[in-house]
Design a protein around this motif. Structure first.
Motif, PDB file in Angstrom:
ATOM      1  N   ALA A  40       0.812  -1.219   0.000  1.00  0.00           N
ATOM      2  CA  ALA A  40       0.000   0.000   0.000  1.00  0.00           C
ATOM      3  C   ALA A  40       0.845   1.269   0.000  1.00  0.00           C
ATOM      4  CB  ALA A  40      -0.947   0.004   1.201  1.00  0.00           C
ATOM      5  N   ALA A  41       2.136   1.154  -0.328  1.00  0.00           N
ATOM      6  CA  ALA A  41       3.022   2.321  -0.316  1.00  0.00           C
ATOM      7  C   ALA A  41       2.523   3.465  -1.206  1.00  0.00           C
ATOM      8  CB  ALA A  41       4.438   1.909  -0.719  1.00  0.00           C
ATOM      9  N   PRO A  42       1.990   3.184  -2.431  1.00  0.00           N
ATOM     10  CA  PRO A  42       1.489   4.293  -3.249  1.00  0.00           C
ATOM     11  C   PRO A  42       0.340   5.051  -2.588  1.00  0.00           C
ATOM     12  CG  PRO A  42       1.832   2.353  -4.605  1.00  0.00           C
ATOM     13  CD  PRO A  42       1.972   1.907  -3.177  1.00  0.00           C
ATOM     14  N   ILE A  43      -0.471   4.341  -1.805  1.00  0.00           N
ATOM     15  CA  ILE A  43      -1.574   4.994  -1.099  1.00  0.00           C
ATOM     16  C   ILE A  43      -1.027   5.922  -0.026  1.00  0.00           C
ATOM     17  CG2 ILE A  43      -3.683   4.614   0.221  1.00  0.00           C
ATOM     18  CD1 ILE A  43      -3.705   3.595  -2.705  1.00  0.00           C
ATOM     19  N   ALA A  44      -0.023   5.446   0.712  1.00  0.00           N
ATOM     20  CA  ALA A  44       0.607   6.283   1.736  1.00  0.00           C
ATOM     21  C   ALA A  44       1.221   7.530   1.100  1.00  0.00           C
ATOM     22  CB  ALA A  44       1.671   5.484   2.484  1.00  0.00           C
ATOM     23  N   GLY A  45       1.900   7.363  -0.027  1.00  0.00           N
ATOM     24  CA  GLY A  45       2.524   8.492  -0.689  1.00  0.00           C
ATOM     25  C   GLY A  45       1.520   9.511  -1.203  1.00  0.00           C
ATOM     26  N   ALA A  46       0.447   9.022  -1.822  1.00  0.00           N
ATOM     27  CA  ALA A  46      -0.573   9.927  -2.350  1.00  0.00           C
ATOM     28  C   ALA A  46      -1.222  10.732  -1.226  1.00  0.00           C
ATOM     29  CB  ALA A  46      -1.629   9.131  -3.107  1.00  0.00           C
ATOM     30  N   ALA A  47      -1.511  10.061  -0.101  1.00  0.00           N
ATOM     31  CA  ALA A  47      -2.132  10.754   1.037  1.00  0.00           C
ATOM     32  C   ALA A  47      -1.164  11.743   1.672  1.00  0.00           C
ATOM     33  CB  ALA A  47      -2.605   9.737   2.065  1.00  0.00           C
ATOM     34  N   ALA A  48       0.121  11.354   1.788  1.00  0.00           N
ATOM     35  CA  ALA A  48       1.112  12.242   2.379  1.00  0.00           C
ATOM     36  C   ALA A  48       1.314  13.493   1.522  1.00  0.00           C
ATOM     37  CB  ALA A  48       2.438  11.506   2.541  1.00  0.00           C
ATOM     38  N   GLY A  49       1.234  13.343   0.209  1.00  0.00           N
ATOM     39  CA  GLY A  49       1.442  14.475  -0.677  1.00  0.00           C
ATOM     40  C   GLY A  49       0.376  15.547  -0.571  1.00  0.00           C
ATOM     41  N   VAL A  50      -0.863  15.149  -0.286  1.00  0.00           N
ATOM     42  CA  VAL A  50      -1.947  16.138  -0.167  1.00  0.00           C
ATOM     43  C   VAL A  50      -2.164  16.581   1.277  1.00  0.00           C
ATOM     44  CG1 VAL A  50      -3.150  15.246  -2.199  1.00  0.00           C
ATOM     45  CG2 VAL A  50      -3.743  14.339   0.055  1.00  0.00           C
ATOM     46  N   LEU A  51      -1.486  15.927   2.218  1.00  0.00           N
ATOM     47  CA  LEU A  51      -1.719  16.213   3.636  1.00  0.00           C
ATOM     48  C   LEU A  51      -1.462  17.671   4.033  1.00  0.00           C
ATOM     49  CD1 LEU A  51      -2.495  15.159   6.413  1.00  0.00           C
ATOM     50  CD2 LEU A  51      -0.152  14.331   6.707  1.00  0.00           C
ATOM     51  N   PRO A  52      -0.360  18.312   3.584  1.00  0.00           N
ATOM     52  CA  PRO A  52      -0.138  19.702   4.006  1.00  0.00           C
ATOM     53  C   PRO A  52      -1.285  20.647   3.641  1.00  0.00           C
ATOM     54  CG  PRO A  52       1.869  18.790   3.087  1.00  0.00           C
ATOM     55  CD  PRO A  52       0.780  17.787   2.806  1.00  0.00           C
ATOM     56  N   ALA A  53      -1.776  20.563   2.400  1.00  0.00           N
ATOM     57  CA  ALA A  53      -2.875  21.434   1.988  1.00  0.00           C
ATOM     58  C   ALA A  53      -4.162  21.088   2.725  1.00  0.00           C
ATOM     59  CB  ALA A  53      -3.085  21.329   0.474  1.00  0.00           C
ATOM     60  N   ASP A  54      -4.360  19.806   2.993  1.00  0.00           N
ATOM     61  CA  ASP A  54      -5.541  19.361   3.724  1.00  0.00           C
ATOM     62  C   ASP A  54      -5.497  19.890   5.154  1.00  0.00           C
ATOM     63  OD1 ASP A  54      -7.639  17.786   4.925  1.00  0.00           O
ATOM     64  OD2 ASP A  54      -7.396  16.331   3.316  1.00  0.00           O
ATOM     65  N   LEU A  55      -4.355  19.754   5.828  1.00  0.00           N
ATOM     66  CA  LEU A  55      -4.213  20.253   7.191  1.00  0.00           C
ATOM     67  C   LEU A  55      -4.402  21.765   7.265  1.00  0.00           C
ATOM     68  CD1 LEU A  55      -1.151  18.177   8.455  1.00  0.00           C
ATOM     69  CD2 LEU A  55      -3.455  18.149   9.440  1.00  0.00           C
ATOM     70  N   ALA A  56      -3.946  22.461   6.239  1.00  0.00           N
ATOM     71  CA  ALA A  56      -4.063  23.919   6.215  1.00  0.00           C
ATOM     72  C   ALA A  56      -5.481  24.383   5.928  1.00  0.00           C
ATOM     73  CB  ALA A  56      -3.111  24.496   5.170  1.00  0.00           C
ATOM     74  N   GLY A  57      -6.354  23.447   5.561  1.00  0.00           N
ATOM     75  CA  GLY A  57      -7.737  23.816   5.288  1.00  0.00           C
ATOM     76  C   GLY A  57      -7.945  24.443   3.934  1.00  0.00           C
ATOM     77  N   ARG A  58      -7.004  24.213   3.003  1.00  0.00           N
ATOM     78  CA  ARG A  58      -7.169  24.755   1.661  1.00  0.00           C
ATOM     79  C   ARG A  58      -7.947  23.807   0.760  1.00  0.00           C
ATOM     80  NH1 ARG A  58      -1.570  25.974   2.398  1.00  0.00           N
ATOM     81  NH2 ARG A  58      -1.011  24.218   1.042  1.00  0.00           N
ATOM     82  N   SER A  59      -7.895  22.504   1.065  1.00  0.00           N
ATOM     83  CA  SER A  59      -8.559  21.522   0.220  1.00  0.00           C
ATOM     84  C   SER A  59      -8.973  20.335   1.070  1.00  0.00           C
ATOM     85  CB  SER A  59      -7.628  21.062  -0.908  1.00  0.00           C
ATOM     86  OG  SER A  59      -6.470  20.438  -0.380  1.00  0.00           O
TER      87      SER A  59
END
Length: 297
Positions: A192-211
């Motif tokens: 499931a490494a690609p899933i972890a990578g995809a989620a980690a890549g969008v995490l900063p914007a998600d945490l910031a409340g932009r998306s």
């Protein structure tokens, strides 16, 4: 290269590729966040974009393809099944994000609407995810064992993939929550490494409340996680499925947000990385988010 080292290299490469794609597309989306149909109001009343969902879906697929290239003995069936599950779940999730209604809440609500003869957008999404999960399980079905055992494995894997896709969506109610769950669970699941990578890549914007992931991203990455779990030994798969079903049933009666807020450790982990503390009221007992993009299905 030893097999274990080779698997580690493949996992690292695919995760990095997925993270890179999701991060790059996320930066691009800041200049082109999509039209009004892609905008939603989150729990704090801020406007966020749902393009994170398609970005995460594309990144996960990219990571899978990189893994197939990097693997010295690629498994075409496994890759095909994962792509089917992720894109299928992502497509119907995107449909619900853009065209869905909120006339029913929770899995039980959609079933009650169906008994009244009303086909909700959420029910269409549930059926679509189930179909994609079944198709993926058939493609990646076991090649050994009795016909009955193989049939049981197909049913278990279908339920695990569809159930995980839905469960991840139930966590998409606060910035970064679903992505954190995905990264943690994917790192513990072989393949499931690609899933972890995809989620980690969008995490900063998600945490910031932009998306936010929305149904598209949460369902797609959840399905990808479920497909990876489908390669675990049968006892572990049954244990995982029991957990998924148990949490899903609990969500019909108990608010995940309320449980998290009432536990100091869970609350600290949930808040980790966000710029400001969440001060909004808890969700209702069914866990339904105010925007309809969380665990409403």
């Amino acid at each position: 290269m030893r097999p274990r080292v080779g698997r580690l290299v493949t996992a690292t490469t695919s995760a990095a590729a997925a993270a890179g794609v999701s991060s790059a597309l996320g930066r691009l989306s800041r200049t082109r966040p999509g039209g009004s149909r892609w905008q939603r109001t989150n729990h704090a009343g801020a406007s966020v974009t749902l393009v994170e969902g398609p970005i995460a879906t594309a990144a996960a697929v990219a990571g899978l393809l990189v893994a197939a290239v990097a693997d010295r003995q690629p498994d075409a069936r496994r890759t095909t099944a994962a792509v089917l599950a992720i894109t299928g779940a992502g497509a119907v999730g995107c449909y619900d994000d853009l065209f869905g209604t909120t006339q029913a809440k929770g899995f039980g609500g959609h079933l009650r609407a169906l008994r009244r003869g009303v086909i909700t957008s959420g029910m269409i999404k549930i059926a679509g995810i189930g179909a994609a999960a079944l198709a993926a399980a058939m493609v990646d079905r076991p090649q050994t064992g009795s016909p009955a055992a193989r049939g049981i494995d197909v049913l278990v894997n279908t339920a695990l993939t569809a159930g995980t896709a839905n469960l991840i969506n139930l966590f998409d109610l606060r910035p970064g929550r679903a992505a954190k769950v995905l990264v943690t669970a994917a790192l513990l699941t072989p393949g499931a490494a690609p899933i972890a990578g995809a989620a980690a890549g969008v995490l900063p914007a998600d945490l910031a409340g932009r998306s936010m992931l929305g149904d598209c991203g949460a369902n797609a990455l959840g399905a990808g996680l479920g497909i990876a779990a489908g390669r675990l030994p049968r006892p572990l798969r049954l244990l995982a499925l029991s957990g998924v079903v148990g949490l899903t049933l609990a969500s019909e009666k108990v608010s995940f947000t309320r449980v998290i807020e009432n536990n100091r450790m869970l609350a600290a982990l949930d808040q980790l990385g966000r710029p400001l503390p969440a001060t909004t009221p808890s969700d209702d007992p069914a866990g339904d988010g105010p925007t309809g993009t969380g665990d409403d299905d």
